[in-house]
Design an enzyme around this catalytic site. Structure first.
Site, mmCIF file in Angstrom:
data_model
loop_
_atom_site.group_PDB
_atom_site.id
_atom_site.type_symbol
_atom_site.label_atom_id
_atom_site.label_comp_id
_atom_site.label_asym_id
_atom_site.label_seq_id
_atom_site.Cartn_x
_atom_site.Cartn_y
_atom_site.Cartn_z
ATOM 1 N NE ARG A 1 -3.947 -16.419 -13.495
ATOM 2 C CZ ARG A 1 -2.861 -15.554 -13.435
ATOM 3 N NH1 ARG A 1 -3.170 -14.651 -14.844
ATOM 4 N NH2 ARG A 1 -2.249 -15.107 -12.785
ATOM 5 C CE LYS B 1 -0.717 -2.576 4.943
ATOM 6 N NZ LYS B 1 0.303 -2.677 3.852
ATOM 7 C CG ASP C 1 -4.214 -1.968 9.986
ATOM 8 O OD1 ASP C 1 -3.127 -2.432 10.552
ATOM 9 O OD2 ASP C 1 -4.112 -0.674 9.709
ATOM 10 C CG HIS C 2 -1.180 -7.238 9.858
ATOM 11 N ND1 HIS C 2 -0.472 -6.756 8.899
ATOM 12 C CD2 HIS C 2 -0.024 -7.852 10.696
ATOM 13 C CE1 HIS C 2 0.780 -6.440 9.059
ATOM 14 N NE2 HIS C 2 1.245 -7.138 10.175
ATOM 15 C CE LYS D 1 1.528 -6.607 14.409
ATOM 16 N NZ LYS D 1 2.543 -7.681 14.027
ATOM 17 C CD GLU E 1 8.628 -4.113 8.227
ATOM 18 O OE1 GLU E 1 8.549 -5.154 7.999
ATOM 19 O OE2 GLU E 1 8.760 -3.049 7.229
ATOM 20 C CG ASP F 1 4.070 -1.083 2.943
ATOM 21 O OD1 ASP F 1 2.893 -1.997 2.648
ATOM 22 O OD2 ASP F 1 5.004 -1.595 3.541
ATOM 23 C CG HIS G 1 0.370 -1.371 9.792
ATOM 24 N ND1 HIS G 1 -0.959 -1.912 9.527
ATOM 25 C CD2 HIS G 1 1.226 -1.901 8.823
ATOM 26 C CE1 HIS G 1 -0.901 -2.924 8.749
ATOM 27 N NE2 HIS G 1 0.478 -2.885 8.254
ATOM 28 C CE LYS H 1 9.287 -2.701 4.050
ATOM 29 N NZ LYS H 1 8.389 -3.687 4.722
#
Ligand code: BG6
Length: 534
Positions: free
Chosen positions: A89, A196, A225-226, A230, A264, A283, A288, A386
Site C-alpha cells: 500500500r 503458514k 515450512d522453514h 534447516k 523458545e 503455530d 514444524h 515460549k
C-alpha cells in the site's frame, strides 16, 4: 587446479571485479574459496526469473526474505537478470523501496555486504503501490513485470511470495488470475510461495487449498515450512538413509519412545495480533513438529525425488493418531511473569495486545502413536513452548534398557537409557548417550556422551533456511515443501486435541524460565518416563 584455488567463474558476481575489496579474489583472477561466499555445496543456480513479494513491509520479509535473497545473490546463486518486485500500500518510489531493502539486507544478511553485488541486485528492484483488491494496481503490476521481462530478461518466469495473512490469499490469487499473471506458459513458469498458517483447522485448510489450487496447479504451489530448510533437519534423512549403523535399531524393538522438543526463550511481546487465538499447537506442532516426526518415522523413499519423499511422509502421517484420553496425554499452559535468567519478564496476560482472559496456549504437548509395524507401542511425545528455560530444538530417540544387566545394582545407579539426540538448533549436531565403565577397580558403569558438532566438523556455515527454500522454489525443486495433503493430514491429527482444549477454559500457568506446566511432566510420569532437560 589445486584444491585451495579455483578459477573465477565468469558467471559469478565476483567475476566483474577482480578487486572487490574483501580479499576474496587475488590479482591473478583466482578465488580463495575460504573468503568467497559462493557456495560449493549448492552450485545449482536459478535460471532467469524474478520474485514478487506481497507483504514486503512485514516482519518476515524484512528479517528473513530480503536478507536471504541478497545472500543468494552474494553466493552467486541468482541469475544476473534476477528482479525483485515489492507490492504494497505504501506510496514508495523505486528508490524508497531500494533503501528499505538495503537496510533490511545490511541488518539481516548472513554474508558480508558487498557493494558490487548489491548494485547489481538493486538494478532489478521495483515497487508497485496497490491494495489486494485493486484491479488497476494489479494491471500496473502486470505491466511492470512485462517491462522487466523485456528490459532485464526475466523471461516471463515469476514466483509470487504471499507473506500475508491467509485471509488475503483469495483476493491476491483472484487478482493474479484476473491479470493473467498466474498462468504458466509453454516456455515460462508462474509459481506461488505461501507461508503458514495454512488454515486454523482441517476445514479451513481444505478451503484455503481449494482457493489456491483453483488458480495455481499443485505443482506450482510451494508451501513454506522453514524447518525443512534447516541443514540439521535435512540431515535426518542423510543419517537415516546413508548409513547402515542406525537403521537396524530404528524401530519398536529397540526404541522406547521419541521426544520432539521445540523450546523458545522468547515471549510474545509484539506478536499478539498473529498469536492470540492461534497458540502453540497450531503455530508449531501442526507444521514444524509433525514434519520432524514424519522425517524421523517415515520409511526409506525409493529415490530422493519430491514425489517419493512426499509419498513416504504422507504414508506415515496417515498412520499417526493422538493417544487418548487427552486429559492425560496432552498438556498446555500459559507463561506467567517470572525471572528468565537475569530478567524479570511479564506473563502472557500482561503482554501488550493480549486479552487478559485469553485462553491461547503458549505451551503445548501431546502424545502420538504411529500405527505401523515399525512404531507400534512407541509413543512420540511432542512439546513446544515460549518463555521456556532455553532455546533448543531437538529430537531424542530414547532406547529401551538392556534386557539384562550382569552388574551389581549399585554399579549401574548412574546408568540411564541409551539415547540418540539430533540437535536441530542451536549447537547443531548429534549426540549419542550410552553407558561406559568409570575408570577404577570396580565395574561401575555410568552415562557418557559422544558428540558430533557441525561447527567442529565443517568449515562451511549453514545457509539460512529461507535461502535454501527460496532457491529451491526458483529451481522448481519441491522436495522440501509440504503438499496440500500433508497439511490436511496434520490438521486431522491435531484437530481433536484443539477441540478438546477449546472446551476446557484457561490453560494452566507455568513460570517464565521454567520447562512448562506440571501437567506436561505428569503426562510422561504416568508412563514411567521423564522429559529431557536439554
Ligand atoms: C515460526 C513460529 O514458524 O517459527 C514462531 O511462528 C517461532 O512462533 C518460529 O518463533 C521459530 O523459528 P526458529 O527458526 O527460530 O526456530
Amino acid at each position: 587446479m589445486s584444491d585451495s584455488l579455483q578459477r573465477n567463474d565468469p558467471n559469478s558476481p565476483t567475476a566483474s571485479s577482480p578487486h572487490n575489496g574483501d580479499g576474496s579474489i587475488n590479482h591473478d583472477g583466482y578465488v580463495n574459496p575460504l573468503r568467497d561466499p559462493q557456495d560449493k555445496r549448492l552450485p545449482r543456480i536459478a535460471g532467469p526469473g524474478g520474485m514478487v513479494i506481497f507483504g514486503v513491509t512485514g516482519d518476515l520479509a524484512r528479517k528473513k526474505l530480503l536478507p536471504a535473497i541478497y545472500d543468494l545473490a552474494n553466493r552467486g546463486l541468482l541469475p544476473a537478470s534476477f528482479a525483485l518486485v515489492g507490492y504494497g500500500r505504501r506510496e514508495w518510489s523505486k528508490q524508497d523501496f531500494e533503501d528499505y531493502v538495503r537496510t533490511a539486507v545490511e541488518q539481516g544478511a548472513r554474508t558480508d555486504f558487498r557493494e558490487s553485488v548489491w548494485q547489481r541486485l538493486a538494478e532489478g528492484i521495483h515497487f508497485v503501490t496497490g491494495t489486494f483488491t485493486d484491479d488497476e494496481a494489479f494491471d500496473r503490476l502486470a505491466a511492470q513485470l512485462e517491462e522487466l521481462d523485456r528490459s532485464r530478461g526475466t523471461a516471463g518466469n515469476w514466483a509470487y511470495y504471499l507473506s500475508i495473512p491467509p485471509a488475503n490469499f483469495p483476493d491476491v490469487c483472484h487478482q493474479l488470475d484476473r491479470s493473467g499473471l498466474a498462468q504458466s506458459g509453454e516456455d515460462y513458469w508462474r509459481r506461488v510461495i505461501i507461508e503458514k498458517p495454512f488454515g486454523h483447522d482441517l476445514a479451513s485448510a481444505q478451503e484455503l487449498n481449494r482457493i489456491v489450487n483453483s488458480v495455481f496447479p499443485e505443482d506450482a504451489v510451494f508451501r513454506i515450512d522453514h524447518y525443512l530448510g534447516k541443514e540439521t533437519v535435512q540431515n535426518i534423512l542423510a543419517m537415516r538413509f546413508a548409513n547402515q549403523l542406525f537403521d537396524p535399531m530404528w524401530n519398536s524393538h529397540y526404541i522406547d519412545h521419541v521426544q520432539i522438543t521445540m523450546a523458545e526463550d522468547i515471549g510474545l511481546g509484539g506478536r499478539a495480533g498473529y498469536y492470540d487465538g492461534i497458540g502453540a499447537a497450531r503455530d508449531v506442532i501442526q507444521n514444524h513438529l509433525l514434519q520432524l516426526l514424519a522425517l524421523v518415522a517415515m520409511e526409506e523413499p525409493i529415490a530422493f525425488t519430491p514425489e517419493e519423499l512426499q509419498a513416504e511422509k504422507i504414508k506415515v502421517l496417515r498412520a499417526v493418531e493422538p493417544v487418548r484420553p487427552f486429559s492425560k496425554y496432552t498438556a498446555r499452559g500459559q507463561y506467567t511473569a517470572d525471572w528468565q535468567g537475569s530478567n524479570f519478564v511479564p506473563g502472557l496476560r500482561d503482554e501488550e495486545g493480549f486479552d487478559p482472559e485469553s485462553t491461547t496456549e503458549t505451551y503445548a504437548a501431546c502424545t502420538l502413536q504411529i500405527n505401523s509395524r515399525r512404531w507400534a507401542g512407541v509413543p512420540f511425545y511432542l512439546r513446544t513452548g515460549k518463555r521456556l528455560g532455553r532455546r533448543v530444538t531437538e529430537i531424542a530417540l530414547v532406547f529401551k534398557s538392556a534386557p539384562h544387566l550382569p552388574f551389581a545394582e549399585t554399579m549401574t545407579a548412574a546408568l540411564g537409557q541409551n539415547a540418540m539426540v539430533i540437535r536441530v538448533q542451536p549447537d547443531e549436531g548429534v549426540l549419542m548417550r550410552f553407558g561406559s565403565k568409570v575408570p577404577g577397580s570396580a565395574m561401575e558403569v555410568r552415562d557418557v556422551n559422544m558428540d558430533f558438532s557441525y561447527s567442529e566438523v565443517f568449515t562451511e556455515q549453514s545457509p539460512e533456511a529461507y535461502e535454501r527454500l527460496i532457491l529451491d522454489a526458483l529451481l522448481d525443486e519441491a522436495s522440501l515443501f509440504p503438499t496440500n495433503e500433508e497439511v490436511e493430514l496434520s490438521w486431522k491429527i491435531l484437530d481433536p486435541i484443539i477441540e478438546y482444549w477449546a472446551k476446557r477454559g484457561r490453560p494452566e500457568g507455568y513460570p517464565a524460565g521454567s520447562w512448562g506446566p506440571s501437567s506436561a511432566d505428569h503426562m510422561l510420569e504416568r508412563d514411567g518416563r521423564a522429559w529431557r532437560r536439554p
